[in-house]
Design an enzyme around this catalytic site. Structure first.
Site, PDB file in Angstrom:
ATOM      1  N   HIS A 179       0.841  -1.196   0.000  1.00  0.00           N
ATOM      2  CA  HIS A 179       0.000   0.000   0.000  1.00  0.00           C
ATOM      3  C   HIS A 179       0.877   1.247   0.000  1.00  0.00           C
ATOM      4  O   HIS A 179       2.109   1.156  -0.053  1.00  0.00           O
ATOM      5  CB  HIS A 179      -1.018  -0.018   1.143  1.00  0.00           C
ATOM      6  CG  HIS A 179      -0.424  -0.055   2.529  1.00  0.00           C
ATOM      7  ND1 HIS A 179       0.435   0.907   3.001  1.00  0.00           N
ATOM      8  CD2 HIS A 179      -0.575  -0.947   3.541  1.00  0.00           C
ATOM      9  CE1 HIS A 179       0.768   0.620   4.241  1.00  0.00           C
ATOM     10  NE2 HIS A 179       0.183  -0.509   4.589  1.00  0.00           N
ATOM     11  N   HIS A 197       3.983   1.524   2.394  1.00  0.00           N
ATOM     12  CA  HIS A 197       5.208   0.848   1.945  1.00  0.00           C
ATOM     13  C   HIS A 197       5.835   1.630   0.783  1.00  0.00           C
ATOM     14  O   HIS A 197       7.042   1.752   0.675  1.00  0.00           O
ATOM     15  CB  HIS A 197       4.910  -0.565   1.455  1.00  0.00           C
ATOM     16  CG  HIS A 197       4.100  -1.400   2.396  1.00  0.00           C
ATOM     17  ND1 HIS A 197       2.862  -1.884   2.081  1.00  0.00           N
ATOM     18  CD2 HIS A 197       4.359  -1.810   3.666  1.00  0.00           C
ATOM     19  CE1 HIS A 197       2.388  -2.590   3.096  1.00  0.00           C
ATOM     20  NE2 HIS A 197       3.269  -2.553   4.074  1.00  0.00           N
ATOM     21  N   CYS A 242       1.935 -10.710  20.822  1.00  0.00           N
ATOM     22  CA  CYS A 242       1.014 -10.145  19.835  1.00  0.00           C
ATOM     23  C   CYS A 242       1.484 -10.584  18.451  1.00  0.00           C
ATOM     24  O   CYS A 242       2.587 -10.222  18.023  1.00  0.00           O
ATOM     25  CB  CYS A 242       0.959  -8.620  19.905  1.00  0.00           C
ATOM     26  SG  CYS A 242       0.012  -7.940  18.512  1.00  0.00           S
ATOM     27  N   CYS A 287       2.140  -7.641  15.891  1.00  0.00           N
ATOM     28  CA  CYS A 287       3.453  -6.985  16.053  1.00  0.00           C
ATOM     29  C   CYS A 287       4.585  -7.990  15.871  1.00  0.00           C
ATOM     30  O   CYS A 287       5.725  -7.603  15.708  1.00  0.00           O
ATOM     31  CB  CYS A 287       3.637  -6.418  17.458  1.00  0.00           C
ATOM     32  SG  CYS A 287       2.487  -5.166  17.967  1.00  0.00           S
ATOM     33  N   CYS A 306      -3.614  -5.199  22.543  1.00  0.00           N
ATOM     34  CA  CYS A 306      -2.432  -4.572  21.972  1.00  0.00           C
ATOM     35  C   CYS A 306      -2.861  -3.223  21.406  1.00  0.00           C
ATOM     36  O   CYS A 306      -3.815  -3.167  20.625  1.00  0.00           O
ATOM     37  CB  CYS A 306      -1.848  -5.447  20.865  1.00  0.00           C
ATOM     38  SG  CYS A 306      -0.830  -4.487  19.713  1.00  0.00           S
ATOM     39  N   HIS A 317      -2.752  -3.215  17.434  1.00  0.00           N
ATOM     40  CA  HIS A 317      -3.586  -4.136  16.646  1.00  0.00           C
ATOM     41  C   HIS A 317      -4.974  -4.351  17.230  1.00  0.00           C
ATOM     42  O   HIS A 317      -5.789  -5.051  16.623  1.00  0.00           O
ATOM     43  CB  HIS A 317      -2.853  -5.461  16.433  1.00  0.00           C
ATOM     44  CG  HIS A 317      -1.629  -5.292  15.582  1.00  0.00           C
ATOM     45  ND1 HIS A 317      -0.381  -5.025  16.103  1.00  0.00           N
ATOM     46  CD2 HIS A 317      -1.489  -5.276  14.233  1.00  0.00           C
ATOM     47  CE1 HIS A 317       0.486  -4.887  15.114  1.00  0.00           C
ATOM     48  NE2 HIS A 317      -0.161  -5.019  13.972  1.00  0.00           N
ATOM     49  N   LYS A 364      -5.917   5.125  10.738  1.00  0.00           N
ATOM     50  CA  LYS A 364      -4.946   4.150  10.281  1.00  0.00           C
ATOM     51  C   LYS A 364      -5.463   3.479   9.001  1.00  0.00           C
ATOM     52  O   LYS A 364      -6.660   3.273   8.860  1.00  0.00           O
ATOM     53  CB  LYS A 364      -4.797   3.091  11.381  1.00  0.00           C
ATOM     54  CG  LYS A 364      -3.456   2.446  11.404  1.00  0.00           C
ATOM     55  CD  LYS A 364      -3.374   1.421  12.523  1.00  0.00           C
ATOM     56  CE  LYS A 364      -2.464   0.302  12.012  1.00  0.00           C
ATOM     57  NZ  LYS A 364      -1.960  -0.581  13.007  1.00  0.00           N
ATOM     58  N   LYS A 401      -7.637  -2.771   6.157  1.00  0.00           N
ATOM     59  CA  LYS A 401      -8.588  -3.451   5.279  1.00  0.00           C
ATOM     60  C   LYS A 401      -9.993  -3.353   5.852  1.00  0.00           C
ATOM     61  O   LYS A 401     -10.964  -3.210   5.116  1.00  0.00           O
ATOM     62  CB  LYS A 401      -8.190  -4.930   5.144  1.00  0.00           C
ATOM     63  CG  LYS A 401      -7.305  -5.171   3.935  1.00  0.00           C
ATOM     64  CD  LYS A 401      -7.295  -6.628   3.520  1.00  0.00           C
ATOM     65  CE  LYS A 401      -6.432  -7.435   4.479  1.00  0.00           C
ATOM     66  NZ  LYS A 401      -6.039  -8.742   3.977  1.00  0.00           N
TER      67      LYS A 401
HETATM   68  N1  MSP Z   1       8.558  -6.849   8.311  1.00  0.00           N
HETATM   69  C1  MSP Z   1       8.706  -5.767   9.211  1.00  0.00           C
HETATM   70  C2  MSP Z   1      10.010  -5.034   8.979  1.00  0.00           C
HETATM   71  C3  MSP Z   1      11.251  -5.855   9.044  1.00  0.00           C
HETATM   72  S1  MSP Z   1      12.668  -4.930   8.650  1.00  0.00           S
HETATM   73  C4  MSP Z   1      13.929  -5.878   9.098  1.00  0.00           C
HETATM   74  C5  MSP Z   1       7.551  -4.782   9.027  1.00  0.00           C
HETATM   75  N2  MSP Z   1       6.903  -4.842   7.871  1.00  0.00           N
HETATM   76  S2  MSP Z   1       5.686  -3.881   7.461  1.00  0.00           S
HETATM   77  O1  MSP Z   1       5.159  -4.418   6.239  1.00  0.00           O
HETATM   78  O2  MSP Z   1       4.783  -3.704   8.521  1.00  0.00           O
HETATM   79  O3  MSP Z   1       6.365  -2.521   7.070  1.00  0.00           O
HETATM   80  C6  MSP Z   1       6.528  -1.491   8.003  1.00  0.00           C
HETATM   81  C7  MSP Z   1       7.135  -0.324   7.279  1.00  0.00           C
HETATM   82  O4  MSP Z   1       6.344   0.005   6.116  1.00  0.00           O
HETATM   83  C8  MSP Z   1       7.169   0.969   8.063  1.00  0.00           C
HETATM   84  O5  MSP Z   1       8.271   1.037   8.931  1.00  0.00           O
HETATM   85  C9  MSP Z   1       7.232   1.982   6.944  1.00  0.00           C
HETATM   86  O6  MSP Z   1       8.493   1.986   6.360  1.00  0.00           O
HETATM   87  C10 MSP Z   1       6.230   1.403   5.962  1.00  0.00           C
HETATM   88  N3  MSP Z   1       4.858   1.766   6.283  1.00  0.00           N
HETATM   89  C11 MSP Z   1       3.813   0.909   6.395  1.00  0.00           C
HETATM   90  N4  MSP Z   1       2.687   1.611   6.650  1.00  0.00           N
HETATM   91  C12 MSP Z   1       2.953   2.910   6.731  1.00  0.00           C
HETATM   92  C13 MSP Z   1       2.193   4.061   6.960  1.00  0.00           C
HETATM   93  N5  MSP Z   1       0.889   4.033   7.161  1.00  0.00           N
HETATM   94  N6  MSP Z   1       2.858   5.241   6.963  1.00  0.00           N
HETATM   95  C14 MSP Z   1       4.195   5.321   6.745  1.00  0.00           C
HETATM   96  N7  MSP Z   1       4.921   4.250   6.533  1.00  0.00           N
HETATM   97  C15 MSP Z   1       4.352   3.018   6.513  1.00  0.00           C
HETATM   98  O7  MSP Z   1       7.328  -4.000   9.921  1.00  0.00           O
END
Ligand code: MSP
Length: 494
Positions: free
Chosen positions: A21, A24, A137, A140, A154, A157, A307, A310
């Protein structure tokens, strides 16, 4: 040995429990801009940009089970969606790592074995076995303390954590903390922005952080990397995931590892700050490796203050934005909306007006007007200085280096606006009709200034909009300047 003339940049590896999304996409776009910027400065071979997917653990296994498919097939599918989204956004990564890659799994096992025999600075075994009783959790993928719960849930979540009782292997974090605090305080490990550094120091100094587990029972988490010395256990997903930053470089002996580690810039949002600013440095110290130079932390953004989820149904798919605006304009619209670091609302409803104003009427219109006039009034000939050592370019570059992407883009668009104003006020179409030699001289001067402005603009835009920038530079440096047949940016219908 100091390695100054290289740049290693990473994004978090994203969980494949869900498709990509805009959150990312944001981190990945930022990494792309920085990688492109540093490639221009240091040469392509001296920059390494890593991204990828995090594919093990309970959360992924649960998502696969819900769809009734095996975890490997499931992660293959979702990981492909990430790769496709980054292709659509023209993300210039050097490697896309998957934690299910055989090479990664093998090196993680080597890392685990090294941790197993490591000693802490206080002379204790880094790894020890203990019974764990407490809460976990799955969202997380972390153990959570009673005191962290809000109404029994949590806070991130909104779910009741699992109650666990397992024999696990633990990492003796406490012994590494004084040294981590020191390195953060004296900026050996820079945490940017400053507010996030203080947040981490606050956690480190005020809370008694418990040791963290490096393994989980195979019975509760069957989807993961085997612990080499204990077949009943799988590697804890965060140890597996964090290791990606070095397994991707073929730690310990790979050429890329020798050349690129430590990382120059690790990007992430504040949701995973603790893992990167505390657990990751501790693991690296146990492996006797240098810490990353800088962790760059950005805010978590929301949709209408909520936030993205889905359940709420407000998830923004970057592919849809690319379909509407194209890859480069999507990157522009996202990066120009708010400053890096800020916690903010993504307002895609503002994108159409901004696209039309800044790209169609701003940059696109300037390119077609200036090139059209040079073609018509000066037979396509103009004297370009091609000087890129200007205050303007230097100031834009300084801002990119400081991750002030929005400010850098504001500077570029200010010059675009000024140039458009110069066209309006100098009225070259009237000057071209005048028989007065002074007017002819002004015409040449104005069009020369405008062409040089465009050159500067294109040059400054390279890291953000490489194809657009190159297209403009190609037009300007051709033997004869001609107005492009197709406009650079198509006006949106409706
Ligand atoms: N898999 C772990 C990270 C492991 S790194 C060794 C993880 N994955 S995640 O899919 O949840 O990705 C988190 C990261 O995605 C955030 O730190 C950020 O870089 C990005 N983001 C995901 N959602 C976001 C927002 N709503 N806003 C900004 N960044 C976001 O955690």
């Amino acid at each position: 040995m100091l390695k100054e003339n290289k740049y290693y940049i990473t994004t978090p590896i994203y969980y494949v429990n869900d498709k990509p999304h805009i959150g990312h996409a944001y981190t990945t776009i930022v990494a792309d801009v920085l990688a492109r910027f540093w490639r221009e400065k240091l040469g392509k071979e001296n920059v390494y940009f890593l991204t990828g997917t995090d594919e093990h653990g309970a959360k992924i296994a649960e998502s696969a089970a819900k769809l009734n498919i095996d975890p490997q097939t499931f992660t293959d599918q979702v990981s492909k969606q990430f790769q496709l989204a980054w292709k659509n956004l023209d993300i210039s990564y050097d490697q896309f790592i998957r934690t299910t890659d055989e090479k990664h799994k093998k090196i993680v096992q080597e890392i685990l074995l090294k941790l197993k025999i490591a000693q802490t600075p206080n002379g204790n075994d880094t790894i020890y076995q203990a019974d764990y009783q407490g809460l976990y959790c799955v969202g997380c993928e972390k153990f959570i303390l009673e005191s962290e719960l809000v109404d029994g849930l949590c806070p991130d979540h909104k779910k009741v954590p699992q109650s666990l009782s397992e024999k696990n292997w633990f990492f003796r974090l406490a012994d590494y903390l004084p040294s981590i605090i020191n390195k953060i305080k004296n900026n050996e490990l820079v945490i940017f922005p400053e507010s996030r550094k203080n947040e981490v120091l606050g956690i480190l100094e005020k809370q008694a952080l418990p040791d963290f587990s490096i393994s989980r029972s195979k019975l509760s988490v069957p989807w993961g990397i085997d612990l080499p010395w204990d077949k009943d256990q799988k590697a804890y997903v965060w140890v597996d995931a964090l290791s990606n930053y070095i397994t991707a470089l073929d730690y310990p002996d790979g050429k890329n590892f020798q050349k690129f580690w430590p990382a120059d810039c690790q990007l992430l949002a504040l949701d995973i700050l603790k893992f990167h600013a505390i657990f990751w440095p501790a693991l690296l110290m146990a492996l006797d490796l240098p810490l990353p130079k800088v962790l760059n932390i950005h805010g978590f953004f929301t949709i209408d203050g909520q936030k993205m989820s889905k359940t709420i149904g407000n998830v923004i798919d970057p592919n849809t934005l690319v379909e509407t605006y194209g890859a480069e304009s999507t990157k522009y619209l996202i990066l120009s909306q708010f400053a890096f670091g800020a916690e903010s609302d993504i307002r895609v409803e503002d994108f159409p007006a901004k696209y039309n104003a800044d790209l169609v009427n701003g940059l696109g219109n300037l390119v077609s007007r200036v090139t059209n006039m040079v073609e018509q009034y000066l037979s396509g000939q103009v004297n370009l200085s091609k000087d890129i050592n200007t205050e303007f370019v230097q100031s834009v570059h300084a801002k990119i280096e400081q991750l002030k992407f929005r400010d850098a883009l504001l500077d570029i668009w200010k010059l675009i606006q000024n140039a458009n104003v110069l066209v309006d006020t100098s009225k070259p179409w009237l000057l071209s009709k005048s028989e007065n030699p002074a007017d002819q001289k002004t015409l040449v001067e104005v069009l020369t200034t405008l062409s040089n402005d465009l050159y500067q603009i294109a040059f400054a835009l390279k890291a953000f909009m490489p194809e657009t920038a190159q297209a403009i530079l190609n037009i300007l440096t051709a033997t004869e300047i001609k107005k492009p047949v197709e406009p650079l940016f198509k006006r949106l219908e409706n």
